[in-house]
Design a protein around this motif. Structure first.
Motif, PDB file in Angstrom:
ATOM      1  N   TYR A 111       4.933  -5.045  -3.090  1.00 34.73           N
ATOM      2  CA  TYR A 111       4.563  -5.145  -1.678  1.00 34.73           C
ATOM      3  C   TYR A 111       3.229  -4.488  -1.363  1.00 34.73           C
ATOM      4  O   TYR A 111       2.789  -4.505  -0.220  1.00 34.73           O
ATOM      5  N   ARG A 112       2.573  -3.916  -2.363  1.00 36.12           N
ATOM      6  CA  ARG A 112       1.275  -3.269  -2.136  1.00 36.12           C
ATOM      7  C   ARG A 112       0.160  -4.080  -2.778  1.00 36.12           C
ATOM      8  O   ARG A 112       0.290  -4.545  -3.908  1.00 36.12           O
ATOM      9  N   SER A 121       0.274  -1.540   1.998  1.00 37.30           N
ATOM     10  CA  SER A 121       1.558  -2.237   2.119  1.00 37.30           C
ATOM     11  C   SER A 121       1.337  -3.515   2.925  1.00 37.30           C
ATOM     12  O   SER A 121       0.820  -3.459   4.044  1.00 37.30           O
TER      13      SER A 121
END
Length: 141
Positions: A111-112, A121
């Motif tokens: 998610y980063r 993020s």
């Protein structure tokens, strides 16, 4: 009389296990192609995954098998198992039940994104880890 013929496991011998008897396994959403997570498998985990069509990993931190979703309910149903050309990485094509693969409450562990030299993020938390586990992010999700 019950059939006692063992299911062949010769296919497991073709895998290049690391010096700890592990192989990395990538969980990929079968419908979208998105990479959801990466974990480790030992021989038993991969054999059970193939037999049960459910993702079962090896928890290095606890030194035991980890059935994905055993505490979170976020089970991974496996539709296909693939082995890369070097025979040292597994890809599981999965359906992520509940839509959350990451112990942070996100759809994906990835998610980063790197932006201007910083990790940002880019995916929302779908469910607070406290609500899933009763405490902050359980890695046995």
């Amino acid at each position: 009389m019950q059939d006692t013929t063992a299911i062949p496991t010769d296919w497991l011998d073709e895998i290049k296990w690391d010096n700890q008897g592990l192989v990395p396994a990538i969980a990929q959403d079968a419908a979208s192609g998105d990479i959801l997570m990466m974990a480790w498998m030992n021989r038993e985990a991969l054999e059970l995954t193939a037999a049960e069509n459910r993702a079962i990993y090896w928890s290095r931190s606890r030194g035991k098998l980890w059935r994905k979703g055993e505490s979170s309910g976020h089970v991974q149903q496996v539709s296909e198992i693939r082995l890369d050309c070097d025979a040292d990485v597994i890809v599981l094509k999965i359906e992520q039940l509940g839509g959350i693969a990451c112990h942070t409450g996100r759809r994906s562990c990835f998610y980063r994104r790197l932006e201007d030299g910083q990790w940002v993020s880019v995916e929302p938390v779908l469910k607070d880890p406290d609500a899933i586990y009763g405490h902050k992010g359980d890695p046995s999700a």
